[in-house]
Motif scaffolding. Structure first.
Motif, PDB file in Angstrom:
ATOM      1  N   ARG A 154       0.856  -1.142  -0.022  1.00  0.00           N
ATOM      2  CA  ARG A 154       0.091   0.044   0.028  1.00  0.00           C
ATOM      3  C   ARG A 154       0.960   1.245  -0.049  1.00  0.00           C
ATOM      4  O   ARG A 154       1.590   1.423   0.696  1.00  0.00           O
ATOM      5  N   LEU A 155       0.859   1.873  -0.945  1.00  0.00           N
ATOM      6  CA  LEU A 155       1.596   3.167  -1.250  1.00  0.00           C
ATOM      7  C   LEU A 155       1.100   4.117  -0.131  1.00  0.00           C
ATOM      8  O   LEU A 155       1.989   5.280  -0.177  1.00  0.00           O
ATOM      9  N   ALA A 156       0.159   3.950   0.584  1.00  0.00           N
ATOM     10  CA  ALA A 156      -0.105   4.954   1.562  1.00  0.00           C
ATOM     11  C   ALA A 156       0.896   4.754   2.704  1.00  0.00           C
ATOM     12  O   ALA A 156       0.942   5.556   3.503  1.00  0.00           O
ATOM     13  N   GLU A 157       1.411   3.741   2.709  1.00  0.00           N
ATOM     14  CA  GLU A 157       2.056   3.162   4.084  1.00  0.00           C
ATOM     15  C   GLU A 157       3.611   3.415   3.738  1.00  0.00           C
ATOM     16  O   GLU A 157       4.352   3.560   4.683  1.00  0.00           O
ATOM     17  N   THR A 158       4.009   3.131   2.320  1.00  0.00           N
ATOM     18  CA  THR A 158       5.203   3.165   2.067  1.00  0.00           C
ATOM     19  C   THR A 158       5.476   4.020   0.915  1.00  0.00           C
ATOM     20  O   THR A 158       4.337   4.451   0.094  1.00  0.00           O
ATOM     21  N   ASP A 159       6.574   4.489   0.555  1.00  0.00           N
ATOM     22  CA  ASP A 159       6.778   4.949  -0.686  1.00  0.00           C
ATOM     23  C   ASP A 159       7.467   4.190  -1.670  1.00  0.00           C
ATOM     24  O   ASP A 159       7.458   2.930  -1.632  1.00  0.00           O
ATOM     25  N   GLU A 160       7.596   4.736  -2.930  1.00  0.00           N
ATOM     26  CA  GLU A 160       7.964   3.703  -4.025  1.00  0.00           C
ATOM     27  C   GLU A 160       9.316   3.188  -3.780  1.00  0.00           C
ATOM     28  O   GLU A 160       9.485   2.074  -4.303  1.00  0.00           O
ATOM     29  N   THR A 161      10.200   3.936  -3.500  1.00  0.00           N
ATOM     30  CA  THR A 161      11.563   3.367  -3.376  1.00  0.00           C
ATOM     31  C   THR A 161      11.528   2.269  -2.474  1.00  0.00           C
ATOM     32  O   THR A 161      12.123   1.212  -2.367  1.00  0.00           O
ATOM     33  N   GLU A 162      10.913   2.364  -1.157  1.00  0.00           N
ATOM     34  CA  GLU A 162      10.584   1.773  -0.352  1.00  0.00           C
ATOM     35  C   GLU A 162      10.077   0.178  -0.784  1.00  0.00           C
ATOM     36  O   GLU A 162      10.441  -0.870  -0.450  1.00  0.00           O
ATOM     37  N   ALA A 163       8.933   0.311  -1.727  1.00  0.00           N
ATOM     38  CA  ALA A 163       8.271  -0.610  -2.132  1.00  0.00           C
ATOM     39  C   ALA A 163       9.215  -1.377  -3.071  1.00  0.00           C
ATOM     40  O   ALA A 163       9.259  -2.743  -3.187  1.00  0.00           O
ATOM     41  N   VAL A 164      10.103  -0.731  -3.974  1.00  0.00           N
ATOM     42  CA  VAL A 164      11.073  -1.564  -4.841  1.00  0.00           C
ATOM     43  C   VAL A 164      11.976  -2.383  -3.892  1.00  0.00           C
ATOM     44  O   VAL A 164      12.263  -3.443  -4.204  1.00  0.00           O
ATOM     45  N   ARG A 165      12.503  -1.787  -2.745  1.00  0.00           N
ATOM     46  CA  ARG A 165      13.457  -2.636  -1.926  1.00  0.00           C
ATOM     47  C   ARG A 165      13.082  -3.528  -1.322  1.00  0.00           C
ATOM     48  O   ARG A 165      13.533  -4.770  -1.416  1.00  0.00           O
ATOM     49  N   THR A 166      11.567  -3.500  -1.020  1.00  0.00           N
ATOM     50  CA  THR A 166      10.778  -4.577  -0.488  1.00  0.00           C
ATOM     51  C   THR A 166      10.789  -5.801  -1.656  1.00  0.00           C
ATOM     52  O   THR A 166      11.064  -6.879  -1.201  1.00  0.00           O
ATOM     53  N   LEU A 167      10.415  -5.471  -2.798  1.00  0.00           N
ATOM     54  CA  LEU A 167      10.417  -6.426  -3.741  1.00  0.00           C
ATOM     55  C   LEU A 167      11.673  -7.227  -4.029  1.00  0.00           C
ATOM     56  O   LEU A 167      11.845  -8.336  -4.382  1.00  0.00           O
ATOM     57  N   VAL A 168      12.702  -6.317  -4.049  1.00  0.00           N
ATOM     58  CA  VAL A 168      14.059  -6.845  -4.335  1.00  0.00           C
ATOM     59  C   VAL A 168      14.713  -7.887  -3.212  1.00  0.00           C
ATOM     60  O   VAL A 168      15.031  -8.860  -3.376  1.00  0.00           O
ATOM     61  N   ALA A 169      14.274  -7.539  -1.951  1.00  0.00           N
ATOM     62  CA  ALA A 169      14.405  -8.363  -0.675  1.00  0.00           C
ATOM     63  C   ALA A 169      13.658  -9.657  -0.898  1.00  0.00           C
ATOM     64  O   ALA A 169      14.213 -10.738  -0.668  1.00  0.00           O
ATOM     65  N   MET A 170      12.541  -9.546  -1.524  1.00  0.00           N
ATOM     66  CA  MET A 170      11.823 -10.884  -1.585  1.00  0.00           C
ATOM     67  C   MET A 170      12.436 -11.783  -2.708  1.00  0.00           C
ATOM     68  O   MET A 170      12.204 -13.002  -2.596  1.00  0.00           O
ATOM     69  N   SER A 171      12.929 -11.284  -3.576  1.00  0.00           N
ATOM     70  CA  SER A 171      13.607 -12.072  -4.663  1.00  0.00           C
ATOM     71  C   SER A 171      14.561 -12.937  -4.142  1.00  0.00           C
ATOM     72  O   SER A 171      14.847 -14.149  -4.713  1.00  0.00           O
ATOM     73  N   ALA A 172      15.317 -12.606  -3.130  1.00  0.00           N
ATOM     74  CA  ALA A 172      16.249 -13.429  -2.485  1.00  0.00           C
ATOM     75  C   ALA A 172      15.571 -14.548  -1.477  1.00  0.00           C
ATOM     76  O   ALA A 172      16.267 -15.321  -1.199  1.00  0.00           O
ATOM     77  N   ASP A 173      14.493 -14.517  -1.321  1.00  0.00           N
ATOM     78  CA  ASP A 173      13.806 -15.264  -0.153  1.00  0.00           C
ATOM     79  C   ASP A 173      13.725 -16.896  -1.026  1.00  0.00           C
ATOM     80  O   ASP A 173      13.042 -16.874  -2.320  1.00  0.00           O
ATOM     81  N   SER A 174      14.301 -17.897  -0.441  1.00  0.00           N
ATOM     82  CA  SER A 174      14.564 -19.057  -0.919  1.00  0.00           C
ATOM     83  C   SER A 174      13.052 -19.662  -1.242  1.00  0.00           C
ATOM     84  O   SER A 174      13.026 -20.673  -1.952  1.00  0.00           O
ATOM     85  N   ARG A 175      12.018 -19.397  -0.656  1.00  0.00           N
ATOM     86  CA  ARG A 175      10.591 -19.969  -0.746  1.00  0.00           C
ATOM     87  C   ARG A 175      10.280 -19.757  -2.276  1.00  0.00           C
ATOM     88  O   ARG A 175       9.384 -20.521  -2.996  1.00  0.00           O
ATOM     89  N   PHE A 176      10.674 -18.698  -3.041  1.00  0.00           N
ATOM     90  CA  PHE A 176      10.264 -18.300  -4.161  1.00  0.00           C
ATOM     91  C   PHE A 176      11.417 -18.629  -5.556  1.00  0.00           C
ATOM     92  O   PHE A 176      11.340 -18.330  -6.509  1.00  0.00           O
ATOM     93  N   ARG A 177      12.099 -19.735  -4.862  1.00  0.00           N
ATOM     94  CA  ARG A 177      12.975 -20.355  -5.984  1.00  0.00           C
ATOM     95  C   ARG A 177      12.364 -21.313  -7.072  1.00  0.00           C
ATOM     96  O   ARG A 177      11.586 -21.871  -6.759  1.00  0.00           O
ATOM     97  N   ALA A 178      12.869 -21.091  -8.129  1.00  0.00           N
ATOM     98  CA  ALA A 178      12.315 -21.945  -9.169  1.00  0.00           C
ATOM     99  C   ALA A 178      12.686 -23.324  -8.965  1.00  0.00           C
ATOM    100  O   ALA A 178      13.722 -23.411  -8.288  1.00  0.00           O
ATOM    101  N   ASN A 179      11.921 -24.415  -8.994  1.00  0.00           N
ATOM    102  CA  ASN A 179      11.968 -25.546  -8.806  1.00  0.00           C
ATOM    103  C   ASN A 179      11.049 -26.596  -9.820  1.00  0.00           C
ATOM    104  O   ASN A 179      10.536 -25.986 -10.526  1.00  0.00           O
ATOM    105  N   THR A 180      11.553 -27.893  -9.947  1.00  0.00           N
ATOM    106  CA  THR A 180      11.348 -28.398 -10.967  1.00  0.00           C
ATOM    107  C   THR A 180       9.633 -28.562 -10.973  1.00  0.00           C
ATOM    108  O   THR A 180       8.918 -28.313 -11.974  1.00  0.00           O
TER     109      THR A 180
END
Ligand SMILES: Nc1ncnc2c1ncn2[C@@H]1O[C@H](COP(=O)(O)OP(=O)(O)OP(=O)(O)O)[C@@H](O)[C@H]1O
Ligand SMILES: [Mg+2]
Lengths: 258, 517, 125
Positions: A154-180
């Protein structure tokens, strides 16, 4: 590594955040630019495809002849691009058809707030209603339902850079690793969309499921044409690359559901 | 097993069926035939509606009151005439008395006869002027007799007033005395007699209303008693009956009345309503079953993956090494494929058997087998959530009578609830135990889980339709309501015991079928 | 490959082990199979394996517990999850716990071989 499927209630804002995320991660970014290729390949005005994806267009304008097939073509092209890893996808309604893929991070960006400048609250409500209506009609899903997403920003709670940072951090989460498993799911989705858009040339009501090379096609036919239609679908779908077996479930009758 | 903390969800088993004299409950077996025959049978009975009864009762009261009024209308003018007559009689007596007095004065003191004649004239005119009034009370013969003697008297007086010979005088005097005496005697006798009659009438008018009131009261009491018997008690029975329906007892009303009336019509309508409710409930049971199947299919689809994987691995191995495989090994692989295929079929068959829509058929069933099937159905679901299902089902269970799928659906609902309750639990356990005391009328099936349990305040509400604590799309809240409905159809009842944090036990009591020897 | 890869297969479906063992051995791996999680962990505590392939749903000790054990005690060993109960949720949980890959049943031995090769090439975590 994961793919991002970003959906936003306001296209320009979603696009900005998605693009920045892609740039920060060095991922490929796909958005409505791919419509040009589809338009050229299938001889459809690009403008038409753009409007089709826009929830703010009045329904009568969207759901014209061939809209299903046109959407299916967008779906097919998008899924094809998503098969490659490291992608951020936005603006192509991918959140409505990239389902059950564990390495696809589904993101919803909500920018309209109660105190949003410019748009009044009723406008925001109306827009949300349109969004919901659009997704329900086109994909039988409610895109405004937060439960559909892995994360809602929700951009009411964060700003855009913060949102981007959140998404970048999520990409490193192993839960979202591609698997067979998840890659196979995505491949199944891609194959089924390919088969569907092909069949929608000749039929209007088609649902397709794919499991590896096995395809299940559901359609509605009149009792009279039943066998002919089933045969035809089997041949047409069987010729598509990657399909090894076709099963057709043809429902007849007024009350039959797909 | 059924300690006090247990919450009774249905009437206790020992509660006797209230005996009803007008509307009596039937056994389930009788019900069908009664349902079929009811509408025709009752319509043929003589119709004596309550409306007619009420009309008759009120008509009787009206006739009675009208009679009383008419009587008064009849009596009062008579009284009036009598009073008028008495007035006349008094006036007449007065005149005759005066006339005699002047007559006496004439003989004793030799006064004139004018006054006597005057009064005689007055008396005559009383009689003649009021002839009509007098005749209402007195017969004409008597009146003429009186008029005659008055006339004779007057004639005597006239004679006296004319000639005065002493012998004439004596003779007239004698005649006057005689008539005069008769006249006053007549007048007296007559007025006394009429006065008595009037007194009688007055006393009748005084006591009459009291008697009439008493009679009216008796009539009213009779009517009230009748209305009470026919209407209030019938209404009371119907109230009982609706309460029974609310409690889930769908026994139809039977008719013991010999005649038709509004209440039999109402009862017929209520029976139709129950038919409708039962039809709706059947639809509810079916649609909830379809939902349950949807849940089970997800589990079964996953469970199928194991035998399918075995088949695929074996088939591919066979394919890849076909050339160099020793025949014995190839045969073993083929046997594996056959075995795993059969296993897949078995997994699907149980679900298909449950899913197939069949006509309801109540028959003798092996409870242990039914429980086994229900457990089998939810087992893949349970395995997904890593839940262990332990069973303690003794052999030689008494038989129960039920429809096969209904019974399985009942257990599946309870088991799925337990599975849902345990989904967050690392060591989920479900225990299925059957308790069948040899002499008891009920066999108790308990399904116990060690999940979060149900808070006391919710224990009543969980059986309500649409009560659910599960997120939208996960639960409809119809499971327990449908289950209770099924149990009641089978003549049993259900209890829940639960302690928050320790788990919940749902116990189903099913009536045992006893075979008469 | 200078040294034979050691692979452990754990699945309570006996046929899985029975078929995977010869199939993988023919590709040049050393394979041991186990029918339950407990004996698999007992074996892991004594012997070093390069790759553990395990089913998830098993009575008693399940695949997730094996995965946890491996990640905690022998982090250089890679764990490949095979399951008939595949879902987005389960996949994410397994990956979160450090599984190398997640494969849904039914699969072909060839699919598994590809994943094993990938695991062999991947740097150990
Ligand atoms: N074994 C149990 N442990 C804890 N709570 C339970 C248990 N069984 C039922 N409940 C509670 O009772 C509620 C009603 O159950 P019911 O079966 O009627 O509906 P549901 O399970 O929510 O929906 P559905 O059966 O359609 O999936 C549940 O939502 C749950 O809160
Ligand atoms: Mg339930």
């Amino acid at each position: 590594m994961p793919i991002f499927v970003v959906s936003a209630d306001a296209y320009p804002i979603g696009r900005r955040i998605a693009e920045k995320t892609a740039a920060a991660l060095g991922y490929r970014y796909i958005d409505r630019e791919i419509l040009e290729g589809i338009a050229a390949k299938h001889d459809i005005p690009e403008e038409r495809l753009n409007r089709l994806l826009d929830a703010a267009t009045p329904p009568a304008q969207i759901f014209k002849k061939n809209w299903r097939r046109q959407l299916a073509l967008i779906q097919e092209a998008t899924l094809d691009k998503l098969l490659a890893d490291h992608v951020v996808c936005h603006g192509l309604a991918a959140h409505l058809y990239v389902l059950g893929v564990s390495h696809a991070i589904r993101v919803r960006i909500i920018s309209t707030t109660d105190k949003a400048a410019g748009a009044s609250q009723t406008d925001a409500k109306q827009l949300e209603q349109l969004c919901r209506q659009w997704s329900l009609t086109a994909f039988d899903m409610d895109q405004t339902d937060p439960a559909q997403y892995d994360t809602v920003i929700r951009l009411a709670e964060t700003d855009e850079t913060e949102a981007v940072r959140t998404l970048v951090a999520m990409s490193a989460d192993s839960r979202f690793r591609a698997n067979t498993f998840s890659v196979n799911c995505l491949k199944d989705l891609e194959l089924s969309s390919r088969v569907r858009s092909q069949l929608l040339k000749d039929y209007t009501n088609i649902k397709v499921e794919a499991h590896k090379g096995t395809i299940i096609v559901r359609t509605r036919v009149s009792r009279r044409n039943r066998n002919k239609v089933i045969e035809d679908i089997k041949i047409k779908a069987g010729n598509i690359e990657g399909v090894s077996f076709v099963e057709v479930h043809a429902a007849s009758g007024l009350l039959a559901r797909l | 097993m059924t300690d006090d903390s247990g919450h009774t969800m249905n009437k206790a088993p020992d509660r006797p069926r209230e005996s009803m004299c007008v509307y009596a409950p039937m056994d389930a077996a009788e019900r069908k035939s009664a349902t079929a025959g009811r509408h025709t049978g009752i319509q043929q009975r003589a119709c004596f509606p309550v409306r007619l009864r009420l009309i008759l009762a009120f008509a009787a009261i009206f006739v009675y009151c009208a009679g009383v009024t008419l009587w008064t209308i009849y009596v009062l003018p008579a009284v009036h005439h009598k009073i008028r007559f008495l007035e006349l009689a008094d006036a007449y007596r007065h005149e005759t008395a005066q006339m005699r007095r002047f007559e006496k004065n004439y003989f004793l003191y030799g006064t004139h006869l004018r006054d006597a004649l005057l009064h005689t004239q007055k008396a005559r005119s009383i009689l003649s002027d009021n002839e009509a009034d007098i005749l209402k009370v007195m017969s004409r013969g008597r009146l003429t007799a009186m008029q005659k003697s008055l006339a004779s008297y007057a004639a005597g007086l006239q004679k006296l007033a004319g000639g005065h010979s002493p012998e004439v005088r004596a003779e007239v005097q004698h005649r006057l005395r005689k008539y005069g005496h008769r006249l006053t005697a007549d007048a007296d006798a007559f007025s006394i007699q009429e006065r008595r009659a009037l007194d009688r009438t007055f006393s009748l008018l005084r006591t009459g209303p009291l008697i009439l009131l008493a009679v009216l009261m008796i009539i009213l009491f009779a009517a009230a008693w009748h209305i009470n018997r026919k209407i209030v008690t019938a209404l009371g029975r119907l109230t009982d009956f609706t309460e029974r329906i609310a409690a889930g007892d769908y026994t139809r009303i039977t008719f013991k009345k010999t005649r038709r009336d509004e209440f039999t019509q109402l009862a017929t309508a209520m029976n139709q309503m129950i038919d409708e409710i039962e039809k709706r409930q059947e639809i509810l049971v079916q649609s909830h079953k379809i939902r349950a199947i949807g849940n089970l299919v997800a589990g079964v689809a996953h469970e199928l993956n194991n035998p399918l994987n075995n088949i695929l691995l074996t088939a591919v191995s066979l394919q890849e090494n076909y050339a160099d495989l020793p025949p014995a090994e190839a045969l073993e692989m083929l046997a594996d494929i056959v075995g795993e295929t059969e296993r897949s079929r078995e997994i699907v068959r149980n679900l298909l058997d449950f899913a197939r829509q069949r006509e309801r058929e109540i028959k003798r069933l092996d409870l242990g087998e039914m429980l086994g099937r229900a457990i089998r159905l939810v087992s893949s679901q349970a395995r997904m959530s890593k839940i262990r299902i332990e069973t303690c089902i003794p052999d030689n269970l008494p038989p129960v009578h039920s429809d096969r799928q209904l019974l399985i659906q009942l257990f599946v609902n309870l088991l799925l609830n337990a599975v849902d309750a345990l989904s967050q639990n690392a060591h989920g356990r479900i225990a299925v135990t059957v308790d069948a005391p040899t002499q008891a009328e009920y066999v108790a099936v308990s399904i116990t889980d060690n999940g979060p349990g149900i808070p006391r305040r919710l224990q009543d509400r969980i059986f309500d339709p649409f009560f659910t604590t599960k997120p939208e799309g996960r639960g409809t809240g119809l499971g327990l309501s449908v289950s209770r409905n099924i149990i009641e159809q089978l003549g049993g009842f259900m209890r829940v015991e639960s302690e928050v944090g320790k788990g919940a036990t749902f116990t189903v009591y099913l009536p045992v079928t006893r075979v008469p020897h | 490959m200078n040294q034979k890869l050691k692979i452990m297969v754990v699945d309570d479906e006996a046929i899985v082990g029975k078929r995977l063992k010869p199939s993988l051995e023919s590709s040049g791996y050393t394979v041991e199979t186990f029918g339950d999680g407990r004996s698999a962990i007992a074996r892991l505590s004594k012997e070093r394996f390069d790759i553990v392939i395990t089913d998830v749903r098993m009575d008693d000790v399940d695949g997730m517990q094996i995965l946890e054990y491996v990640r905690a005690n022998i982090p250089q060993t890679k764990v490949i999850i095979i399951t008939g109960y595949a879902s987005v949720d389960l996949a994410r949980r397994a990956l979160d716990k450090g599984a190398f890959d997640f494969i849904a049943k039914p699969f072909k031995p060839g699919d598994l071989r590809t994943v094993i090769e990938k695991a062999a090439r991947a740097p150990s975590a």
